[in-house]
Design an enzyme around this catalytic site. Structure first.
Site, PDB file in Angstrom:
ATOM      1  N   ASP A   1      -2.085 -23.402   1.394  1.00  0.00           N
ATOM      2  CA  ASP A   1      -3.163 -24.265   1.862  1.00  0.00           C
ATOM      3  C   ASP A   1      -4.475 -23.511   1.669  1.00  0.00           C
ATOM      4  OD1 ASP A   1      -4.451 -26.401   3.403  1.00  0.00           O
ATOM      5  OD2 ASP A   1      -4.565 -24.925   5.020  1.00  0.00           O
TER       6      ASP A   1
ATOM      7  N   ASP B   1      -7.996 -24.311   3.468  1.00  0.00           N
ATOM      8  CA  ASP B   1      -8.809 -24.148   4.677  1.00  0.00           C
ATOM      9  C   ASP B   1      -7.958 -23.688   5.855  1.00  0.00           C
ATOM     10  OD1 ASP B   1     -11.151 -25.107   3.324  1.00  0.00           O
ATOM     11  OD2 ASP B   1     -10.305 -27.118   3.485  1.00  0.00           O
TER      12      ASP B   1
ATOM     13  N   CYS C   1      -6.227 -32.830  -3.518  1.00  0.00           N
ATOM     14  CA  CYS C   1      -6.251 -34.289  -3.426  1.00  0.00           C
ATOM     15  C   CYS C   1      -7.621 -34.698  -2.897  1.00  0.00           C
ATOM     16  CB  CYS C   1      -5.150 -34.792  -2.496  1.00  0.00           C
ATOM     17  SG  CYS C   1      -5.293 -36.555  -2.143  1.00  0.00           S
TER      18      CYS C   1
ATOM     19  N   HIS D   1      -8.580 -37.777  -2.380  1.00  0.00           N
ATOM     20  CA  HIS D   1      -8.480 -39.152  -1.874  1.00  0.00           C
ATOM     21  C   HIS D   1      -8.543 -39.231  -0.362  1.00  0.00           C
ATOM     22  CE1 HIS D   1      -6.141 -38.947  -5.734  1.00  0.00           C
ATOM     23  NE2 HIS D   1      -7.156 -39.740  -6.037  1.00  0.00           N
TER      24      HIS D   1
ATOM     25  N   LYS E   1      -1.152 -34.242   0.897  1.00  0.00           N
ATOM     26  CA  LYS E   1      -0.156 -33.659   1.791  1.00  0.00           C
ATOM     27  C   LYS E   1      -0.039 -34.521   3.049  1.00  0.00           C
ATOM     28  CE  LYS E   1      -2.339 -29.708   2.119  1.00  0.00           C
ATOM     29  NZ  LYS E   1      -2.712 -28.342   2.490  1.00  0.00           N
TER      30      LYS E   1
END
Length: 179
Positions: free
Chosen positions: A14, A16, A95, A97, A106
């Site tokens: 990941d 952040d 992503c 979106h 995710k």
């Protein structure tokens, strides 16, 4: 002579709160900070032959909080900081979106599936390292161990294979094949 391509394990990472300090909708490159234990953990993973692949939800783009150019500037700064520690990520997947509008966000497995198409990955020795429930649900959905980093974020430790105090601990667990 035919060259054999050997499968390598991947640490799916990941962004952040995992690779960089958590800044909501990070868009200013000056706010990018990579903790020292992340560099040390990434070095251990790299030395053990892991592919280092970032997977990140960046809905701030769809929401209008940041632009594609903002995100690119943040990633350039992150790459610079990682290179100072002799670390280069093998893949960047994100992503852009809004939630519930795609198959790549995710905890859907789209980004990991794409990485598997792009790289020769040994999933039996791979893992997901992240700080949120969606990271751990992604790991479950993809059938790999999920290493949850303790953070200020409210999370359900039952979703994780293991809960880790920090990134370095997660990297060490990845090396011994946590299952």
């Amino acid at each position: 002579m035919i060259m054999q391509i050997s499968n390598r394990p991947a640490a799916f990472l990941d962004r952040d709160g995992t690779l960089v300090a958590d800044v909501p909708y990070l868009k200013n490159p000056e706010d990018v900070m990579v903790p020292a234990e992340v560099i040390e953990g990434l070095q251990l993973l790299r030395e053990a032959g892991f592919l280092l692949i970032m997977v990140s939800n960046q809905s701030g783009i769809a929401r209008g909080y940041l632009s594609d150019d903002d995100l690119a500037s943040v990633h350039v700064r992150m790459e610079q900081l990682l290179l100072e520690g002799d670390i280069e990520l093998d893949g960047f997947y994100y992503c852009p979106h809004a939630p519930d509008s795609c198959l790549c966000r995710k905890p859907a497995t789209g980004m990991l599936k794409q990485a598997c198409l792009d790289f020769s990955i040994d999933l039996s020795r791979s893992c997901m390292i992240g700080d949120s429930d969606c990271d751990m649900q992604l790991a479950k959905n993809f059938g790999i161990p999920g290493l949850l980093l303790k953070s200020e974020r409210k999370s359900n430790p039952a979703l994780a294979t293991r809960v880790c105090n920090n990134f370095l601990e997660a990297a060490r667990l990845a090396l011994i094949g946590v299952a």
